[in-house]
Design a protein around this motif. Structure first.
Motif, PDB file in Angstrom:
ATOM      1  N   SER A 128      -5.491   4.601   4.416  1.00 20.69           N
ATOM      2  CA  SER A 128      -4.933   4.125   3.340  1.00 20.69           C
ATOM      3  C   SER A 128      -4.414   2.776   3.499  1.00 20.69           C
ATOM      4  CB  SER A 128      -4.043   5.001   2.571  1.00 20.69           C
ATOM      5  OG  SER A 128      -2.880   5.231   3.498  1.00 20.69           O
ATOM      6  N   MET A 131      -5.696  -0.670   2.091  1.00 22.34           N
ATOM      7  CA  MET A 131      -5.435  -1.009   0.504  1.00 22.34           C
ATOM      8  C   MET A 131      -4.432  -2.226   0.495  1.00 22.34           C
ATOM      9  SD  MET A 131      -5.192   2.847  -1.098  1.00 22.34           S
ATOM     10  CE  MET A 131      -4.767   2.226  -2.739  1.00 22.34           C
ATOM     11  N   LEU A 132      -3.721  -2.476   1.455  1.00 24.97           N
ATOM     12  CA  LEU A 132      -2.548  -3.491   1.362  1.00 24.97           C
ATOM     13  C   LEU A 132      -2.710  -4.218   2.924  1.00 24.97           C
ATOM     14  CD1 LEU A 132       0.506  -2.273  -0.547  1.00 24.97           C
ATOM     15  CD2 LEU A 132      -1.173  -4.177  -1.310  1.00 24.97           C
ATOM     16  N   LEU A 219       0.681   2.531  -3.741  1.00 23.37           N
ATOM     17  CA  LEU A 219      -0.067   1.433  -3.166  1.00 23.37           C
ATOM     18  C   LEU A 219      -1.215   0.897  -4.042  1.00 23.37           C
ATOM     19  CD1 LEU A 219      -1.565   2.897   0.482  1.00 23.37           C
ATOM     20  CD2 LEU A 219       0.399   1.433  -0.232  1.00 23.37           C
ATOM     21  N   LYS A 220      -1.706   1.465  -5.040  1.00 22.91           N
ATOM     22  CA  LYS A 220      -2.475   0.796  -6.039  1.00 22.91           C
ATOM     23  C   LYS A 220      -1.533   0.087  -6.885  1.00 22.91           C
ATOM     24  CE  LYS A 220      -6.575   3.796  -6.578  1.00 22.91           C
ATOM     25  NZ  LYS A 220      -7.010   4.974  -6.982  1.00 22.91           N
ATOM     26  N   GLN A 223      -0.889  -3.408  -5.350  1.00 18.51           N
ATOM     27  CA  GLN A 223      -2.031  -4.064  -5.220  1.00 18.51           C
ATOM     28  C   GLN A 223      -2.027  -4.924  -6.498  1.00 18.51           C
ATOM     29  OE1 GLN A 223      -5.237  -1.167  -4.928  1.00 18.51           O
ATOM     30  NE2 GLN A 223      -5.885  -1.881  -2.973  1.00 18.51           N
ATOM     31  N   TRP A 224      -1.278  -4.726  -7.476  1.00 20.51           N
ATOM     32  CA  TRP A 224      -1.378  -5.595  -8.725  1.00 20.51           C
ATOM     33  C   TRP A 224      -0.492  -6.808  -8.476  1.00 20.51           C
ATOM     34  CZ3 TRP A 224      -4.154  -5.372 -12.958  1.00 20.51           C
ATOM     35  CH2 TRP A 224      -5.043  -4.443 -13.258  1.00 20.51           C
ATOM     36  N   ARG A 227      -0.182 -11.828  -3.957  1.00 14.46           N
ATOM     37  CA  ARG A 227      -0.324 -11.888  -2.549  1.00 14.46           C
ATOM     38  C   ARG A 227       1.029 -12.354  -2.195  1.00 14.46           C
ATOM     39  NH1 ARG A 227      -3.215  -7.946  -2.389  1.00 14.46           N
ATOM     40  NH2 ARG A 227      -4.867  -7.521  -0.787  1.00 14.46           N
ATOM     41  N   ILE A 230       3.680 -10.046  -1.813  1.00 17.23           N
ATOM     42  CA  ILE A 230       3.349  -8.897  -0.839  1.00 17.23           C
ATOM     43  C   ILE A 230       3.865  -9.370   0.621  1.00 17.23           C
ATOM     44  CG2 ILE A 230       1.792  -7.607   0.319  1.00 17.23           C
ATOM     45  CD1 ILE A 230       0.359  -7.186  -2.266  1.00 17.23           C
TER      46      ILE A 230
END
Ligand SMILES: NC(=O)c1ccc[n+]([C@@H]2O[C@H](COP(=O)([O-])OP(=O)(O)OC[C@H]3O[C@@H](n4cnc5c(N)ncnc54)[C@H](OP(=O)(O)O)[C@@H]3O)[C@@H](O)[C@H]2O)c1
Length: 239
Positions: A128, A131-132, A219-220, A223-224, A227, A230
């Protein structure tokens, strides 16, 4: 009788899968790079063992000669090393991790894929983590992102051969691989739980087997985020 072959079965998730599939009555071939470890785990059980180093192509190909028909091939062997000092980028470390997680998987495809027939299942072990972006995970993440793309393409090409491709993307699982981590591992599960998710997903030939649901949901959501946010969050977490 056709079998389930699992690479990286001498420890962690692969070891648990081997025991669980054997308990369900499947014929299991447990693979590892140390015969000593394989014997310690499987001597006296119904599980067959096969010793080879996935990063050594000749070793993989000669081991594959001893294998008959397979109904499921689980390419699970992998390792994790972190880039601790990004400004002194360790390309040897990067190469080692990619060699084990990605190139070793390709060697196993060359050796074992032709043992799978129509109706069979090919499983890749991703993470996973793809995902990021995560701090220090350049090598591990890149190798697993490679697995993601490989799995997607293999699914396209194997469709007409009626071989299902499943890409496994676990959250943190408590194994010798993650025992080395010094950071917090939210939502970590044990190998029994991981094995249950994987076996359920493989039985349904799900294209992506990601778990646990709430961890993947988190995580999803992340993702929104832009960047840049994050990057700031990750920098603060690892300061
Ligand atoms: N644990 C997690 O949180 C997590 C999360 C996402 C994905 N994964 C993935 O799940 C897979 C299994 O990991 P795990 O957590 O169960 O770790 P583990 O307990 O360290 O198991 C890794 C297995 O791969 C084998 N292996 C490593 N390099 C090999 C090589 N060159 N040739 C043959 N076998 C080799 C190891 O053999 P030895 O015993 O000889 O070292 C061991 O059997 C890995 O691909 C990992 O990236 C794990």
């Amino acid at each position: 009788m056709s079998s389930i072959l699992i690479t990286g079965a001498s420890s962690g998730i692969g070891l648990q899968l081997a025991f669980d599939y054997a308990r369900e009555g499947h014929q299991v071939i447990a693979c590892g790079r140390s015969q000593e470890k394989l014997d310690a785990n499987f001597a006296g059980t119904s599980i067959q063992t096969l010793c080879f180093d996935t990063t050594n192509k000749q070793s993989v190909l000669s081991a594959a000669c001893d294998v008959g028909d397979l109904k499921t091939l689980i390419l699970n062997a992998g390792s994790c090393e972190y880039i601790d000092d990004v400004m002194n980028f360790d390309s040897d470390l990067f190469s080692r991790v990619v060699q084990t997680n990605l190139i070793g998987t390709a060697y196993c495809l060359e050796g074992f894929l032709n043992k799978l027939s129509a109706g069979g299942t090919l499983a890749f072990m991703s993470s996973s983590a793809t995902m990021l972006p995560f701090a220090r995970a350049e090598a591990y993440g890149a190798s697993k992102a490679g697995i993601d793309y490989l799995a997607e393409c293999m699914a396209v090409d194997l469709y007409r051969h009626k071989i299902a491709v499943c890409n496994i993307k676990p959250c943190f699982v408590d194994t010798p691989l993650t025992k080395k981590n010094t950071f917090a591992m939210p939502g970590s599960i044990n190998t029994q739980q991981a094995s249950q998710y994987i076996r359920k997903g493989l039985a349904k030939q799900k294209p992506i087997i990601s778990f646990t649901p709430w961890f993947i949901f988190g995580l999803k959501m992340l993702q929104w985020l832009p960047r840049r946010w994050i990057q700031i969050i990750q920098t603060k977490e690892n300061a």
